[in-house]
Every structure is written in C-alpha cells, then in structure tokens.
Design an enzyme around this catalytic site. Structure first.
Site, PDB file in Angstrom:
ATOM      1  N   ASP A  49     -79.465  -6.230  91.420  1.00 21.26           N
ATOM      2  CA  ASP A  49     -79.977  -4.602  92.033  1.00 21.26           C
ATOM      3  C   ASP A  49     -79.182  -4.221  93.525  1.00 21.26           C
ATOM      4  OD1 ASP A  49     -82.902  -4.007  90.877  1.00 21.26           O
ATOM      5  OD2 ASP A  49     -82.544  -6.076  90.736  1.00 21.26           O
ATOM      6  N   THR A 142     -86.729  -3.252  86.547  1.00 20.02           N
ATOM      7  CA  THR A 142     -85.551  -4.843  86.531  1.00 20.02           C
ATOM      8  C   THR A 142     -86.964  -5.417  85.522  1.00 20.02           C
ATOM      9  OG1 THR A 142     -85.842  -4.197  89.184  1.00 20.02           O
ATOM     10  CG2 THR A 142     -85.592  -5.984  88.611  1.00 20.02           C
TER      11      THR A 142
END
Length: 354
Positions: A49, A142
C-alpha cells in the site's frame, strides 16, 4: 493534423503509473511475510500500500505538480518504524518498467524523505468543486490481496467534482469469463481497465513495459425484465445491511444471493464492466451516518457509467465527487443498467419503507 484526444497525456501517464504499481504489488506477493500491520479500522495494510502510493504519486506529481492528490494512506507508521520504511523504500525503488521510453515518463522517489512526503501528499488532499484532483487507492482489497485473490490498483482524475479519467489495474483478473476471488490469472499479469469521460472503456493485459494493445469493452446489456438483474455483493462486509439487500432482490424477483461476491469495492465495478456474471449492486448501509471513501468508487463509477450503467445514491441523486475525501453527500448506492435502475431504486425505497 489530427486533433489531440482530450486527456491523452493524463491517460497515458495514469495507465503507466498503475501498471508499474501493479507490478510492485505482485512482487510483494512473492514474499511470505508481507509486512502487515493493522490500521485503526482493523483492515490489514502492507508495505505494498505504502510503496504503490508513493510510486503512483511520484509519477503524477512530477508531471502535474499543481494537481491535488487524494491517497488512502499516510506515512505515520513508516516514520515510526525504520524497518518498515526500509522495506517500503526497497520495494518502491526497485520496480521499473522494462521499456525505457515508458519508464522515462514516470518518476521514482530519490530519497526516503521524498518517499514519505509523497505518501503524505496524498493523505492531505481533498476533492473540491474547483479542484483538479487525482484520487488513488494503492491496493483496494488488501485483505484479499494478502490471500492472493482479487484486488485492484486504482487511479482517477476528478475535475470540479466530475470524473474525467478512471484506470483500474487488476493483477489477478482473468481475460474472460466470470469474476471470482479464487479465479486468478496464473499465467500473466492480469488486466487493466481505463476510461475517459465520453470515450468509452478499454481493457488491455497488464504487462511489464510499454502499454499493450487494448480493445473496447461492449456496453452492458440494457434489460427490461428485473428477473435478469444479477447483483454482486460482499457478504463479509460489516457496514452493509445484507438482509435488506436480499429483500430488494425479492422485490425485483431476481436470484439471491448471486454467486459473484467480491471484497474490493472497485472490483465490483470491474466485474460489471467485463460482464463477469453480474450487472448491478446496491449498498444499504447499516448506519445512517456511513459514507464511502472517494477512492473506493471514483474511476470505477466512471467506467461503468461509460458502459450504460447508472450510479446514484439511495435517493436517486447523482454521486457528488467534490465533497472532500469521502462521498459525503451520498448515503448508500444503487448501481445498475440504466434501463432498470429506476425499478431497482423503487425496490430499495419499498425495502426502506419510503
């Protein structure tokens, strides 16, 4: 001389930036320990990320330094954890496109401080009625990314609250067929969808260098029989009233639940766009105060709208992308083919007791 296509430079840059970031996330999937930590909302976040956000913002900010940027992450965790920062730095600076002319259009952070500042640049941004703002979600989904399932690298351009460009890289998306978490591209690098307002949608394979040839996606079929509505949902979600979603389906006489179930919000738009076994979704929040983050929807909304899908809130109002870092004026969502959107909306109103 041919007239330049509107937003051609922005689209090329965005597509290359997303492709490089997608390769970066794939590289991390090769690692057993993905450097995960918990965000305040308990969803996992990894160095992918952080590194992907830094990589994308580096490319955009270098070419368009006056544009605003809205990114999901901030660098607080990296500033307090030298080991995590070092791993993020290594990942963000090690991945390059193997076509020199394409890579030359992008930029890579040159120092760790620059990397941290680029990430925080996204954390400070907001969309306004008079801004030109890029919104990005470096890894949407995620939790499924960590499991090797479907996730998306997302970038959009919003001008004065209007979506102009949407680019979504899907490293695990198969080129055709139904979309499912465990139906993963094992032979290539997945697919990328891109749209410019008024210009339709293109899908192309994600590659490792220059952008590969793409093809135009067909319009989503306009149906009249509500029994043909095929909802996509996220049964693991904790913010949506899934029982109410089922009652909406019952009002329409369509099958429920539909087998297509995806965690990533942006992947739901992708699944509709590629006609991967679904053509609509509703989002009835459990809380009246819940509002979606802009990076979970900007770009994906544009892609389906370009294909004949209507997107509104639960009142039937268009989604306003000019209200900061969230879709502050949008309570819930109704997404479906324009031909039946009004009937889906009416079913939602009945379920809500309106």
């Amino acid at each position: 001389m041919a007239t330049p296509t509107p937003y051609a430079q922005e689209l090329q840059l965005a597509s290359l930036a997303v492709q490089r970031a997608a390769l970066l996330t794939e590289q991390l999937l090769l690692a057993v320990d993905k450097g995960a930590l918990d965000k305040s909302d308990d969803s996992p976040v990894t160095i992918a990320d952080f590194a992907a956000q830094a990589s994308i913002i580096a490319a955009i900010h270098h070419v368009f330094p006056n544009d605003d940027i809205v990114g999901e992450e901030d660098a607080t965790a990296l500033r307090s954890n030298p080991t995590l920062l070092e791993r993020t730095w290594d990942l963000a600076t090690s991945i390059h496109l193997d076509d020199p002319s394409s890579e030359a259009l992008l930029h890579t952070p040159t120092t760790r401080d620059e990397l941290l500042d680029l990430i925080d640049l996204g954390a400070k941004g907001a969309c306004t009625p008079t801004s030109r703002t890029w919104t990005l979600d470096p890894v949407d989904g995620t939790a499924t990314f960590i499991r090797g399932e479907q996730y998306a690298v997302c970038l959009s351009l919003v001008e004065n609250g209007i979506q102009k460009i949407g680019v979504i890289g899907c490293p695990n998306l198969m080129a055709s067929g139904p979309v499912a978490e465990d139906r993963v591209d094992r032979d290539g690098h997945g697919q990328m969808l891109s749209a410019v307002v008024g210009q339709g949608v293109t899908i192309r394979p994600l590659g490792t260098g220059a952008l590969l040839p793409g093809r135009a996606l067909d319009q989503v079929p306009q149906i009249e029989d509500t029994a043909l509505v095929k909802f996509i949902d996220t049964r693991a979600a904790k913010t949506q009233d899934l029982e109410a979603h089922g009652r909406v389906a019952a009002e329409l006489g369509c099958a429920w639940p539909n087998p297509v179930d995806l965690w990533s919000a942006q992947m739901r738009y992708v699944a509709i766009a590629v006609q991967g076994g679904c053509n609509a979704f509703v989002k009835l929040p459990l809380s009246e105060d819940y509002r979606s983050k802009i990076w979970d929807h900007a770009g994906g909304m544009l892609i389906v709208q370009e294909l004949g899908v209507r997107v509104t809130d639960l009142e039937g109002k268009p989604v306003d992308c000019a209200l900061g870092r969230t879709l502050a004026g949008c309570h819930g969502m109704v997404v479906g083919p324009a031909s039946v959107h009004g009937r889906i909306l009416e079913a939602v109103r009945k379920v809500r007791g309106l």
